[in-house]
Design a protein around this motif. Sequence first.
Motif, PDB file in Angstrom:
ATOM      1  N   GLU A  57     -13.724   5.954   2.839  1.00 46.92           N
ATOM      2  CA  GLU A  57     -13.932   7.276   3.412  1.00 46.92           C
ATOM      3  C   GLU A  57     -12.830   8.216   2.933  1.00 46.92           C
ATOM      4  OE1 GLU A  57     -15.657   4.051   5.516  1.00 46.92           O
ATOM      5  OE2 GLU A  57     -13.512   4.505   5.457  1.00 46.92           O
ATOM      6  N   PRO A  58     -13.170   9.414   2.464  1.00 47.18           N
ATOM      7  CA  PRO A  58     -12.149  10.355   1.983  1.00 47.18           C
ATOM      8  C   PRO A  58     -11.104  10.651   3.057  1.00 47.18           C
ATOM      9  CG  PRO A  58     -14.351  11.125   1.416  1.00 47.18           C
ATOM     10  CD  PRO A  58     -14.537   9.967   2.353  1.00 47.18           C
ATOM     11  N   TYR A  59      -9.868  10.835   2.624  1.00 49.60           N
ATOM     12  CA  TYR A  59      -8.771  11.123   3.538  1.00 49.60           C
ATOM     13  C   TYR A  59      -7.827  12.138   2.884  1.00 49.60           C
ATOM     14  CZ  TYR A  59      -5.365   9.993   7.241  1.00 49.60           C
ATOM     15  OH  TYR A  59      -4.502  10.044   8.324  1.00 49.60           O
ATOM     16  N   PRO A  60      -8.347  13.355   2.639  1.00 47.65           N
ATOM     17  CA  PRO A  60      -7.512  14.370   2.007  1.00 47.65           C
ATOM     18  C   PRO A  60      -6.380  14.811   2.950  1.00 47.65           C
ATOM     19  CG  PRO A  60      -9.574  15.322   2.797  1.00 47.65           C
ATOM     20  CD  PRO A  60      -9.688  13.847   2.989  1.00 47.65           C
ATOM     21  N   PRO A  61      -5.233  15.213   2.402  1.00 42.15           N
ATOM     22  CA  PRO A  61      -4.917  15.387   0.979  1.00 42.15           C
ATOM     23  C   PRO A  61      -4.404  14.108   0.305  1.00 42.15           C
ATOM     24  CG  PRO A  61      -3.062  16.106   2.285  1.00 42.15           C
ATOM     25  CD  PRO A  61      -4.129  15.674   3.266  1.00 42.15           C
ATOM     26  N   PHE A  62      -4.548  12.969   0.988  1.00 41.61           N
ATOM     27  CA  PHE A  62      -4.003  11.731   0.431  1.00 41.61           C
ATOM     28  C   PHE A  62      -4.909  11.128  -0.629  1.00 41.61           C
ATOM     29  CE2 PHE A  62      -2.031  12.285   4.571  1.00 41.61           C
ATOM     30  CZ  PHE A  62      -0.695  12.183   4.223  1.00 41.61           C
ATOM     31  N   TYR A  63      -6.206  11.115  -0.380  1.00 43.85           N
ATOM     32  CA  TYR A  63      -7.137  10.667  -1.415  1.00 43.85           C
ATOM     33  C   TYR A  63      -8.550  11.123  -1.072  1.00 43.85           C
ATOM     34  CZ  TYR A  63      -7.360   6.796   1.992  1.00 43.85           C
ATOM     35  OH  TYR A  63      -7.436   6.053   3.156  1.00 43.85           O
ATOM     36  N   ALA A  64      -9.306  11.465  -2.111  1.00 38.51           N
ATOM     37  CA  ALA A  64     -10.701  11.876  -1.949  1.00 38.51           C
ATOM     38  C   ALA A  64     -11.363  11.828  -3.317  1.00 38.51           C
ATOM     39  CB  ALA A  64     -10.798  13.287  -1.366  1.00 38.51           C
ATOM     40  N   PRO A  65     -12.666  11.524  -3.374  1.00 35.24           N
ATOM     41  CA  PRO A  65     -13.363  11.492  -4.671  1.00 35.24           C
ATOM     42  C   PRO A  65     -13.897  12.868  -5.049  1.00 35.24           C
ATOM     43  CG  PRO A  65     -14.822  10.725  -2.947  1.00 35.24           C
ATOM     44  CD  PRO A  65     -13.520  11.071  -2.268  1.00 35.24           C
ATOM     45  N   ASP A  66     -14.009  13.112  -6.349  1.00 36.49           N
ATOM     46  CA  ASP A  66     -14.675  14.332  -6.786  1.00 36.49           C
ATOM     47  C   ASP A  66     -16.155  14.042  -7.003  1.00 36.49           C
ATOM     48  OD1 ASP A  66     -14.902  12.999  -9.237  1.00 36.49           O
ATOM     49  OD2 ASP A  66     -13.291  14.134 -10.187  1.00 36.49           O
ATOM     50  N   ALA A  67     -16.878  14.989  -7.569  1.00 35.55           N
ATOM     51  CA  ALA A  67     -18.330  14.834  -7.738  1.00 35.55           C
ATOM     52  C   ALA A  67     -18.681  13.666  -8.643  1.00 35.55           C
ATOM     53  CB  ALA A  67     -18.921  16.129  -8.294  1.00 35.55           C
ATOM     54  N   SER A  68     -17.767  13.313  -9.547  1.00 37.93           N
ATOM     55  CA  SER A  68     -18.041  12.204 -10.467  1.00 37.93           C
ATOM     56  C   SER A  68     -17.629  10.853  -9.901  1.00 37.93           C
ATOM     57  CB  SER A  68     -17.307  12.444 -11.796  1.00 37.93           C
ATOM     58  OG  SER A  68     -15.900  12.331 -11.610  1.00 37.93           O
ATOM     59  N   GLY A  69     -16.995  10.873  -8.721  1.00 31.15           N
ATOM     60  CA  GLY A  69     -16.542   9.627  -8.119  1.00 31.15           C
ATOM     61  C   GLY A  69     -15.110   9.267  -8.427  1.00 31.15           C
ATOM     62  N   ALA A  70     -14.411  10.115  -9.211  1.00 30.68           N
ATOM     63  CA  ALA A  70     -13.002   9.863  -9.523  1.00 30.68           C
ATOM     64  C   ALA A  70     -12.137  10.273  -8.333  1.00 30.68           C
ATOM     65  CB  ALA A  70     -12.595  10.639 -10.765  1.00 30.68           C
ATOM     66  N   TRP A  71     -11.172   9.423  -7.995  1.00 25.56           N
ATOM     67  CA  TRP A  71     -10.326   9.666  -6.823  1.00 25.56           C
ATOM     68  C   TRP A  71      -9.048  10.377  -7.226  1.00 25.56           C
ATOM     69  CZ3 TRP A  71     -11.541   8.173  -1.733  1.00 25.56           C
ATOM     70  CH2 TRP A  71     -12.748   7.463  -1.609  1.00 25.56           C
ATOM     71  N   SER A  72      -8.632  11.316  -6.386  1.00 27.34           N
ATOM     72  CA  SER A  72      -7.378  12.024  -6.612  1.00 27.34           C
ATOM     73  C   SER A  72      -6.746  12.345  -5.273  1.00 27.34           C
ATOM     74  CB  SER A  72      -7.621  13.310  -7.420  1.00 27.34           C
ATOM     75  OG  SER A  72      -8.464  14.196  -6.693  1.00 27.34           O
ATOM     76  N   GLY A  73      -5.511  12.811  -5.297  1.00 29.56           N
ATOM     77  CA  GLY A  73      -4.787  13.135  -4.082  1.00 29.56           C
ATOM     78  C   GLY A  73      -3.348  12.643  -4.164  1.00 29.56           C
ATOM     79  N   TRP A  74      -2.561  12.991  -3.157  1.00 30.42           N
ATOM     80  CA  TRP A  74      -1.151  12.628  -3.174  1.00 30.42           C
ATOM     81  C   TRP A  74      -0.954  11.119  -3.296  1.00 30.42           C
ATOM     82  CZ3 TRP A  74       2.052   9.522  -0.253  1.00 30.42           C
ATOM     83  CH2 TRP A  74       3.431   9.644  -0.518  1.00 30.42           C
ATOM     84  N   GLU A  75      -1.723  10.354  -2.550  1.00 32.56           N
ATOM     85  CA  GLU A  75      -1.515   8.908  -2.558  1.00 32.56           C
ATOM     86  C   GLU A  75      -1.953   8.271  -3.878  1.00 32.56           C
ATOM     87  OE1 GLU A  75      -1.113   6.035   1.270  1.00 32.56           O
ATOM     88  OE2 GLU A  75      -2.649   7.577   1.236  1.00 32.56           O
ATOM     89  N   ILE A  76      -2.909   8.875  -4.543  1.00 31.78           N
ATOM     90  CA  ILE A  76      -3.304   8.391  -5.866  1.00 31.78           C
ATOM     91  C   ILE A  76      -2.173   8.651  -6.859  1.00 31.78           C
ATOM     92  CG2 ILE A  76      -5.011   8.543  -7.697  1.00 31.78           C
ATOM     93  CD1 ILE A  76      -6.063   7.386  -5.043  1.00 31.78           C
ATOM     94  N   ASP A  77      -1.554   9.822  -6.765  1.00 34.50           N
ATOM     95  CA  ASP A  77      -0.408  10.124  -7.628  1.00 34.50           C
ATOM     96  C   ASP A  77       0.745   9.169  -7.334  1.00 34.50           C
ATOM     97  OD1 ASP A  77      -1.921  12.186  -8.618  1.00 34.50           O
ATOM     98  OD2 ASP A  77      -0.835  13.774  -7.564  1.00 34.50           O
ATOM     99  N   PHE A  78       0.967   8.897  -6.064  1.00 33.49           N
ATOM    100  CA  PHE A  78       2.028   7.956  -5.686  1.00 33.49           C
ATOM    101  C   PHE A  78       1.719   6.563  -6.228  1.00 33.49           C
ATOM    102  CE2 PHE A  78       3.518   4.676  -2.729  1.00 33.49           C
ATOM    103  CZ  PHE A  78       4.880   4.889  -2.789  1.00 33.49           C
ATOM    104  N   MET A  79       0.473   6.126  -6.085  1.00 32.17           N
ATOM    105  CA  MET A  79       0.064   4.823  -6.618  1.00 32.17           C
ATOM    106  C   MET A  79       0.330   4.739  -8.115  1.00 32.17           C
ATOM    107  SD  MET A  79      -3.794   3.328  -7.159  1.00 32.17           S
ATOM    108  CE  MET A  79      -3.923   4.361  -8.631  1.00 32.17           C
ATOM    109  N   ASN A  80      -0.038   5.784  -8.847  1.00 32.01           N
ATOM    110  CA  ASN A  80       0.166   5.778 -10.293  1.00 32.01           C
ATOM    111  C   ASN A  80       1.646   5.688 -10.641  1.00 32.01           C
ATOM    112  OD1 ASN A  80      -2.575   5.908 -10.944  1.00 32.01           O
ATOM    113  ND2 ASN A  80      -2.610   8.151 -10.841  1.00 32.01           N
ATOM    114  N   ALA A  81       2.490   6.360  -9.847  1.00 28.17           N
ATOM    115  CA  ALA A  81       3.927   6.305 -10.093  1.00 28.17           C
ATOM    116  C   ALA A  81       4.465   4.898  -9.852  1.00 28.17           C
ATOM    117  CB  ALA A  81       4.648   7.313  -9.198  1.00 28.17           C
ATOM    118  N   VAL A  82       4.010   4.251  -8.786  1.00 27.10           N
ATOM    119  CA  VAL A  82       4.442   2.884  -8.494  1.00 27.10           C
ATOM    120  C   VAL A  82       3.997   1.943  -9.613  1.00 27.10           C
ATOM    121  CG1 VAL A  82       4.100   0.897  -6.957  1.00 27.10           C
ATOM    122  CG2 VAL A  82       4.547   3.167  -5.992  1.00 27.10           C
ATOM    123  N   CYS A  83       2.737   2.044  -9.998  1.00 22.73           N
ATOM    124  CA  CYS A  83       2.203   1.137 -11.014  1.00 22.73           C
ATOM    125  C   CYS A  83       2.863   1.354 -12.361  1.00 22.73           C
ATOM    126  CB  CYS A  83       0.691   1.303 -11.108  1.00 22.73           C
ATOM    127  SG  CYS A  83      -0.170   0.753  -9.605  1.00 22.73           S
TER     128      CYS A  83
END
Length: 258
Positions: free
Chosen positions: A31-57
């Motif tokens: 379930e979307p939880y903006p501004p932490f994460y939410a999908p766009d029309a194509s199903g790609a997820w973005s948001g603060w927590e996605i950016d944080f995840m990418n930084a950790v990884c």
Amino acid sequence: MIKTLALSLTAAAALAGPAMAQTYNVGISAEPYPPFYAPDASGAWSGWEIDFMNAVCDRIGAECVVTPVAWEGIIPALNTGKIDMIIGSMGITPERAEQIAFSDKYYDTPTGVVALASTDVQPTPEGVTGAYLGAQSGSIQENYVAQYFAETAADVRIYQTLDEELQDLAAGRIDAVVGDTLAMQPFIDSEAGQACCEYRGAVENDPDVLGRGVGIGLRKDDTELLETVNAAIAEIRSDGTYEEISAPYFGDLDIYGE
């Protein structure tokens, strides 16, 4: 024969190229939880927590794949190996810590109450007397409402998503929503939110119910990964990356907490 075999192995290694990075399936709520994460029309997820995840990884040298899972099944999905980490705004609570391991916290924001402006609802047990309250299923807010507000509220309605709660609030079908203050902020600032509702403040904190911040969830036996992830969080905090990824979402607000 030995020389030929050695040459063959060398050639095979060259064709294989460099060793592949470790891949982790990272669980978030479906379930979307903006501004932490939410999908766009194509199903790609973005948001603060996605950016944080990418930084950790990036820090741990891993490829991470966002894997949406129904929130109520996300801990079983971790423990059965469907996902390898949870980076989905999961509060560090004693109950959850019995089932999984947690990293050091990476943000900590208060739980608060948004209410219809026409009501007298306040963020206390007495202040919700006779009110119809909304809370999200499987959340720390649901647990808080059950422990502190259920006896005095007229009714507690459980929703799958915060967005559904806020839609019902704006429509006047409930009197108030108990949720993460930061997650509710876009609604509070919106035209619809300004027209109907008011932020009534934070509830009295109970760390045993609301947790001690938000952490990355891991399997208990993944001790080496836990150490690596904690080191990555510390580095992100110390080298300015945390502020860099937070600014587009929160401005000067420090969501790390005390």
